[in-house]
Design a protein around this motif. Structure first.
Motif, PDB file in Angstrom:
ATOM      1  N   PRO A  52      -2.062   0.311 -13.531  1.00  0.00           N
ATOM      2  CA  PRO A  52      -2.994   0.526 -14.693  1.00  0.00           C
ATOM      3  C   PRO A  52      -2.354   0.374 -16.098  1.00  0.00           C
ATOM      4  O   PRO A  52      -1.214   0.414 -16.293  1.00  0.00           O
ATOM      5  CB  PRO A  52      -3.439   2.067 -14.315  1.00  0.00           C
ATOM      6  CG  PRO A  52      -2.201   2.491 -13.905  1.00  0.00           C
ATOM      7  CD  PRO A  52      -1.637   1.324 -13.017  1.00  0.00           C
ATOM      8  N   PRO A  76      -0.275 -10.413  -8.815  1.00  0.00           N
ATOM      9  CA  PRO A  76       0.086  -9.920 -10.271  1.00  0.00           C
ATOM     10  C   PRO A  76       1.590  -9.713 -10.490  1.00  0.00           C
ATOM     11  O   PRO A  76       2.005  -9.888 -11.614  1.00  0.00           O
ATOM     12  CB  PRO A  76      -0.602  -8.462 -10.223  1.00  0.00           C
ATOM     13  CG  PRO A  76      -1.609  -8.604  -9.193  1.00  0.00           C
ATOM     14  CD  PRO A  76      -1.354  -9.652  -8.215  1.00  0.00           C
ATOM     15  N   ALA A 111      -5.702  -3.323  -5.447  1.00  0.00           N
ATOM     16  CA  ALA A 111      -6.965  -4.423  -5.935  1.00  0.00           C
ATOM     17  C   ALA A 111      -6.704  -4.695  -7.552  1.00  0.00           C
ATOM     18  O   ALA A 111      -7.262  -5.796  -7.806  1.00  0.00           O
ATOM     19  CB  ALA A 111      -8.028  -3.875  -5.410  1.00  0.00           C
ATOM     20  N   GLN A 112      -6.507  -3.735  -8.185  1.00  0.00           N
ATOM     21  CA  GLN A 112      -6.411  -3.882  -9.682  1.00  0.00           C
ATOM     22  C   GLN A 112      -5.164  -4.055 -10.549  1.00  0.00           C
ATOM     23  O   GLN A 112      -4.902  -4.523 -11.415  1.00  0.00           O
ATOM     24  CB  GLN A 112      -7.033  -2.717 -10.347  1.00  0.00           C
ATOM     25  CG  GLN A 112      -8.404  -2.052  -9.786  1.00  0.00           C
ATOM     26  CD  GLN A 112      -9.563  -3.153 -10.102  1.00  0.00           C
ATOM     27  OE1 GLN A 112      -9.436  -3.689 -11.408  1.00  0.00           O
ATOM     28  NE2 GLN A 112     -10.336  -3.389  -9.264  1.00  0.00           N
ATOM     29  N   GLY A 113      -3.774  -3.716  -9.603  1.00  0.00           N
ATOM     30  CA  GLY A 113      -2.718  -3.970 -10.194  1.00  0.00           C
ATOM     31  C   GLY A 113      -2.318  -2.522 -10.873  1.00  0.00           C
ATOM     32  O   GLY A 113      -3.105  -1.616 -11.038  1.00  0.00           O
ATOM     33  N   TYR A 158       2.105 -11.095  -3.662  1.00  0.00           N
ATOM     34  CA  TYR A 158       1.259 -10.262  -4.497  1.00  0.00           C
ATOM     35  C   TYR A 158       1.051 -10.977  -5.980  1.00  0.00           C
ATOM     36  O   TYR A 158       1.975 -10.645  -6.619  1.00  0.00           O
ATOM     37  CB  TYR A 158       1.641  -8.846  -4.506  1.00  0.00           C
ATOM     38  CG  TYR A 158       0.778  -7.872  -5.455  1.00  0.00           C
ATOM     39  CD1 TYR A 158      -0.598  -7.639  -4.642  1.00  0.00           C
ATOM     40  CD2 TYR A 158       1.094  -7.122  -6.564  1.00  0.00           C
ATOM     41  CE1 TYR A 158      -1.246  -6.560  -5.703  1.00  0.00           C
ATOM     42  CE2 TYR A 158       0.452  -6.189  -6.901  1.00  0.00           C
ATOM     43  CZ  TYR A 158      -0.938  -6.008  -6.578  1.00  0.00           C
ATOM     44  OH  TYR A 158      -1.958  -5.100  -7.181  1.00  0.00           O
ATOM     45  N   TYR A 200       6.207  -5.629 -12.923  1.00  0.00           N
ATOM     46  CA  TYR A 200       6.055  -4.954 -11.570  1.00  0.00           C
ATOM     47  C   TYR A 200       7.433  -4.701 -10.885  1.00  0.00           C
ATOM     48  O   TYR A 200       7.206  -4.306  -9.704  1.00  0.00           O
ATOM     49  CB  TYR A 200       5.200  -5.881 -10.747  1.00  0.00           C
ATOM     50  CG  TYR A 200       3.710  -5.764 -11.104  1.00  0.00           C
ATOM     51  CD1 TYR A 200       2.964  -5.033 -10.379  1.00  0.00           C
ATOM     52  CD2 TYR A 200       3.252  -6.629 -12.016  1.00  0.00           C
ATOM     53  CE1 TYR A 200       1.771  -4.878 -10.670  1.00  0.00           C
ATOM     54  CE2 TYR A 200       1.918  -6.348 -12.668  1.00  0.00           C
ATOM     55  CZ  TYR A 200       0.939  -5.671 -11.769  1.00  0.00           C
ATOM     56  OH  TYR A 200      -0.385  -5.563 -11.955  1.00  0.00           O
ATOM     57  N   PHE A 233      -0.981   3.424  -7.858  1.00  0.00           N
ATOM     58  CA  PHE A 233      -2.130   2.524  -8.465  1.00  0.00           C
ATOM     59  C   PHE A 233      -2.770   1.887  -7.530  1.00  0.00           C
ATOM     60  O   PHE A 233      -2.741   1.981  -6.276  1.00  0.00           O
ATOM     61  CB  PHE A 233      -1.087   1.281  -9.143  1.00  0.00           C
ATOM     62  CG  PHE A 233      -0.297   0.458  -8.161  1.00  0.00           C
ATOM     63  CD1 PHE A 233      -0.861  -0.775  -7.759  1.00  0.00           C
ATOM     64  CD2 PHE A 233       0.924   0.866  -7.741  1.00  0.00           C
ATOM     65  CE1 PHE A 233      -0.072  -1.492  -6.855  1.00  0.00           C
ATOM     66  CE2 PHE A 233       1.761   0.241  -6.881  1.00  0.00           C
ATOM     67  CZ  PHE A 233       1.303  -1.162  -6.455  1.00  0.00           C
ATOM     68  N   ASP A 234      -3.901   1.237  -7.799  1.00  0.00           N
ATOM     69  CA  ASP A 234      -4.812   0.566  -6.951  1.00  0.00           C
ATOM     70  C   ASP A 234      -4.307  -1.032  -6.733  1.00  0.00           C
ATOM     71  O   ASP A 234      -4.297  -1.879  -7.689  1.00  0.00           O
ATOM     72  CB  ASP A 234      -6.379   0.482  -7.406  1.00  0.00           C
ATOM     73  CG  ASP A 234      -7.336  -0.147  -6.556  1.00  0.00           C
ATOM     74  OD1 ASP A 234      -6.796  -0.520  -5.429  1.00  0.00           O
ATOM     75  OD2 ASP A 234      -8.517   0.088  -6.954  1.00  0.00           O
ATOM     76  N   HIS A 250       0.716  -1.083  -0.057  1.00  0.00           N
ATOM     77  CA  HIS A 250       0.038  -0.017  -0.054  1.00  0.00           C
ATOM     78  C   HIS A 250       0.798   1.206   0.166  1.00  0.00           C
ATOM     79  O   HIS A 250       0.395   2.392  -0.436  1.00  0.00           O
ATOM     80  CB  HIS A 250      -1.032   0.021   1.006  1.00  0.00           C
ATOM     81  CG  HIS A 250      -1.982  -1.017   0.942  1.00  0.00           C
ATOM     82  ND1 HIS A 250      -2.023  -2.523   1.536  1.00  0.00           N
ATOM     83  CD2 HIS A 250      -3.308  -0.854   0.564  1.00  0.00           C
ATOM     84  CE1 HIS A 250      -3.099  -3.045   1.213  1.00  0.00           C
ATOM     85  NE2 HIS A 250      -3.952  -2.119   0.600  1.00  0.00           N
TER      86      HIS A 250
END
Length: 647
Positions: free
Chosen positions: A311, A289, A307-309, A287, A297, A304-305, A36
Motif C-alpha cells: 500500500p 511488482p 493482489a494489490q502490492g 512476483y 519490495y 499487504f494484499d 502470502h
C-alpha cells in the motif's frame, strides 16, 4: 493455492526424495506460500523470492544438516526455514516469542551459523570445512553469499585463505555466489548451462588434473596450459579472479533453473577442494511488482494484499532517518565541504535525495564499513567535512578504524548513527545497544543523544561544526513528534537542560529524585516524573558529559536515576557515576538501561516495556528502590551505590 506438495515437506529429507518435475512444482508452491506468508507478517521479501529454486536445489543435493549451509546476511532464508520444519511457525516470524528473521543456531539444527551482518559466510564455512577434515568427518560446507555481501573485504580475506593448501589439505568448501544484480541475458541460458555442467563434471576435472600432473615436469608448457585454461574459461565466464584465489570456478548459471542447478550442484558435491559456483537470480522473482521494483519490495513493513502490492505510505510524523536526510541536504547546500558516505545503506539511512541533488558528493562504498571510516578520514585530511551515515550496529565492524584512523588523528568526521537502541523485528543482531559505551571511551570523540526530531537536527549541526570526531545517535522510526525547525542551529556544546523541577521540599519525608535522561527516553522519563514529582534533565551529551549539571543535581537531590536506551555497562549512567566519584559525591544512584543480555525481536514499544524503559517501568523501578524511604542526605561516608540493571 492449497500447496499439496509443500504440506508433505517436514524436513529436507522429504525434498531429497522428490523427482525433478516435483521439485519444480515445489518451487511454485513455496513461492506462493512465501508471498502470502510475508503478506500477513511483513518481513524481508524480494530477496527471499529470489532464492526459492536455489534453496530447494541445495537441500535436494546436500545432506543437510550433516552438510553445513551457511547463508550470508541471512535475510534471504525464509524458504530455507519453510523447508526445515518451520513452515507452521512462519506466522510468528520477527514477532516476540516467534522465530527470527535470520538464521539462528539455537532455533534449528539446519541453521549452521547465525548470520545477519554481511560477508561472514565464507569464513565460517571454511572453518567448518577444515574442522570436518581435522575430525575425519565426511561432510561438505557451503557458503551462500550474495546481495552485495561480496563487496565486503572480509569475503575476499576468506577466499584468499580458503584457496590455500592448509597443513591438513585443501578444504572441501563450496562458495555459491547468488548474483542478483546481473540480468539473465540469452548467453547465460543453454550455453552456460552446458558449460557449467561440463566444468563441474568428473571427466573435465580428471582430465584437467591428469594434464597438470603430466605437464608439471615441463614448467613452460604447464604455465602455458594454465593460462590457456584461464583465458578459455574467461571468454565465457567472469571467473578468473576466483580461480586466482585457488577456487575452481563454475558458472554463471540461471539460479531459477532447477535443470541447471541440480546437476551442477551434484557434480560439485563430488569434487574435492575449494569450488565456486556463480548463479544468477532475480530479486522478487515470480512476483511482478517485486521484480519491477526490488528495492521498494526489499522488505514489507506490515501486512499487504498480494493482489494489490504494497500500500502507499501514509503521511505521518517524520522519522529520525528522514530528519537526517533533510538536514544532510540543507547542510550540503550551506557548506560545499560536506561529503556524504554510506556503506550500502542509501535508502535505510535516508540519503536518496542527497544522492539526487549532490551526486558528486555522495559515496556508496558498498558493504565495507572499515573502508567507509578510513575513506572519510582521508577526505577529512584534505579539508573536507565527511558525514558517515551508518547504523549503530554496523559501526561496530569498523571500531579499529574509528580509533586508529579517525580519533587518534582527531579528524572532523561526523558519524550519523541510525538505529541506536532497540530496533524491533530485526532483533539483537541489528540493535544499537552498545554505541554509547564503545564510543565514549575513545579520546577526542564527542557523543550526542538527541531527545527528539528537532533536537536531532540541532545535534547534527552541532557535530558538523566541530573540528574533531563526533557521533550523533538516534533511534529507528519516529519520535515524540516535535516540529523540526528549518534553521541550522547548534546546541551549546556539552550542555544539558532542565526540563522539569521537582516540587518536593527537603526534609518532607519523600526523597528528592533527579532523573537524568539520555536520548529519546526523555519523554517516558518526563511522564514518570509527573507521577513521582521528580526533577528531569535532558542530558543531550554523553560525552562531554555536562558535569556541572550533574553535580548541581547531586547537591540538591537525595538520589539520582539515569535512563538510557543502551547497555548499562560502560554507558551514559556509568559516565554519571564516574563524574560523581571524581567529584567526591556519594549518593544513591539507580542506572536504568538495557539489560545484560541480547534483547530479542518484537514490537519496539513492547520490548522497551519488558526492559522497564517505558514510563511505567521507569516509575516502578524508582518506587521499588526509593519509595517509603526518608529523605536521603548525601554524606561523604555513604557508599557509592553500584549501577542496578533493571530486568
Amino acid at each position: 493455492m492449497n500447496h499439496p506438495l509443500l504440506r508433505t515437506i517436514e524436513s529436507p529429507a522429504d525434498v531429497r526424495r522428490l523427482s525433478r518435475p516435483e521439485l519444480k512444482q515445489l518451487a511454485v508452491e513455496l513461492r506462493d506460500f512465501l508471498l502470502h506468508s510475508v503478506a500477513q507478517t511483513g518481513g524481508h521479501f524480494s530477496s527471499n523470492l529470489g532464492t526459492v529454486e536455489l534453496t530447494i536445489a541445495l537441500h535436494h543435493v546436500f545432506d543437510t544438516p550433516n552438510d553445513r549451509l551457511v547463508w550470508d546476511v541471512g535475510h534471504q532464508t525464509y524458504p530455507h526455514k519453510i523447508l526445515t520444519g518451520r513452515r507452521e511457525r512462519m506466522g510468528t516470524i520477527r514477532q516476540l516469542g516467534g522465530i527470527s528473521g535470520f538464521p539462528r543456531r539455537d532455533e534449528s539444527e539446519y541453521d549452521a551459523f547465525g548470520t545477519a551482518h554481511s560477508s561472514t559466510s565464507i569464513s565460517a564455512a571454511l572453518g567448518m570445512a577444515l574442522a570436518a577434515r581435522l575430525k575425519g568427518e565426511d561432510r561438505r560446507a557451503v557458503a551462500i553469499i550474495g546481495d552485495g555481501a561480496m563487496t565486503g573485504g572480509m569475503a575476499f580475506e576468506a577466499l584468499n585463505n580458503g584457496g590455500m593448501t592448509h597443513a591438513s589439505g585443501q578444504p572441501d568448501l563450496l562458495v555459491v555466489l547468488n548474483d542478483n544484480d546481473m540480468s539473465i541475458s540469452p548467453p547465460v541460458g543453454a550455453l552456460n548451462r552446458y558449460l557449467a555442467r561440463l566444468l563441474s563434471g568428473k571427466f573435465y576435472a580428471a582430465a584437467r588434473d591428469t594434464a597438470k600432473n603430466v605437464l608439471r615436469n615441463a614448467p613452460p608448457l604447464f604455465e602455458l596450459a594454465r593460462r590457456l585454461e584461464e583465458h578459455a574459461k574467461g571468454m565465457v565466464s567472469p571467473g578468473t579472479i576466483f580461480e586466482e584465489f585457488g577456487f575452481n570456478y563454475v558458472g554463471p548459471i540461471d539460479g531459477h533453473d532447477l535443470d541447471a542447478l541440480v546437476p551442477t550442484l551434484q557434480n560439485l558435491r563430488q569434487m574435492k577442494g575449494p569450488q565456486f559456483l556463480h548463479v544468477v537470480t532475480k530479486k522478487g522473482y515470480g512476483y511482478r511488482p517485486a521484480e519491477a521494483d526490488p528495492v521498494k519490495y526489499h522488505a514489507a513493513s506490515g501486512k499487504f494484499d498480494p493482489a494489490q502490492g504494497f500500500p502507499p505510505s501514509k503521511p505521518g510524523k517524520p522519522t529520525f532517518t528522514q530528519v537526517f536526510g533533510q538536514w544532510l541536504c540543507d547542510m550540503a547546500e550551506a557548506d560545499p565541504r560536506l561529503v556524504g558516505i554510506t556503506p550500502a545503506m542509501r535508502e535505510g539511512s535516508g540519503m536518496v535525495e542527497f544522492e539526487r541533488r549532490f551526486p558528486t558528493r555522495y559515496h556508496d562504498v558498498g558493504i565495507a564499513e572499515q573502508h567507509a571510516v578510513t575513506f572519510a578520514a582521508g577526505l577529512a585530511c584534505e579539508g573536507l567535512k565527511p558525514v558517515v551515515a551508518i547504523y549503530s550496529t554496523f559501526l561496530q565492524r569498523a571500531y579499529d578504524q574509528l580509533i586508529h584512523d579517525v580519533a587518534l588523528q582527531n579528524l572532523p568526521v561526523v558519524f550519523a548513527l541510525d538505529r541506536g537502541g532497540l530496533v524491533g523485528a530485526d532483533g539483537a543482531t541489528h540493535a544499537g545497544a552498545y554505541d554509547l559505551a564503545y564510543l565514549r571511551c575513545i579520546p577526542e570523540m564527542g557523543v550526542l543523544a538527541p531527545a527528539d526530531e528537532d533536537e536531532c537536527r540541532r545535534a547534527l549541526t552541532t557535530a558538523f561544526r566541530r573540528e574533531h570526531p563526533v557521533a550523533v545517535r538516534y533511534p529507528r522510526g519516529s519520535g515524540a513528534g516535535v516540529a523540526v525547525q528549518p534553521v541550522l542551529e547548534a546546541l551549546p556544546w556539552g550542555r544539558g537542560e532542565l526540563r522539569r523541577r521537582s516540587g518536593v521540599e527537603a526534609g518532607r519525608g519523600a526523597p528528592r529524585i533527579a532523573i537524568l535522561a539520555f536520548g529519546t527516553l526523555l519523554y517516558p522519563a518526563l511522564a514518570a516524573a509527573e507521577r513521582l514529582d521528580a526533577t528531569v534533565a535532558n542530558m543531550r551529551f554523553v560525552k562531554p558529559l555536562d558535569t556541572e549539571l550533574v553535580l548541581e543535581l547531586a547537591d540538591t537531590h537525595d538520589a539520582i536515576v539515569t535512563v538510557e536506551e543502551g547497555c548499562t555497562m560502560g554507558g551514559a549512567g556509568s559516565a554519571v557515576l564516574e563524574a560523581l566519584a571524581a567529584a567526591g559525591r556519594s549518593l544513591p544512584t539507580l542506572v536504568l538501561g538495557l539489560p545484560d543480555r541480547f534483547v530479542e525481536h518484537g514490537d519496539p514499544a513492547r520490548l522497551l516495556a519488558l526492559c522497564g524503559l517505558d514510563a511505567g517501568g521507569i516509575e516502578q523501578s524508582i518506587l521499588k528502590r526509593f519509595a517509603g524511604k526518608p529523605a536521603l542526605v548525601a554524606s561523604a561516608e555513604a557508599p557509592l551505590v553500584r549501577p542496578a540493571v533493571n530486568h
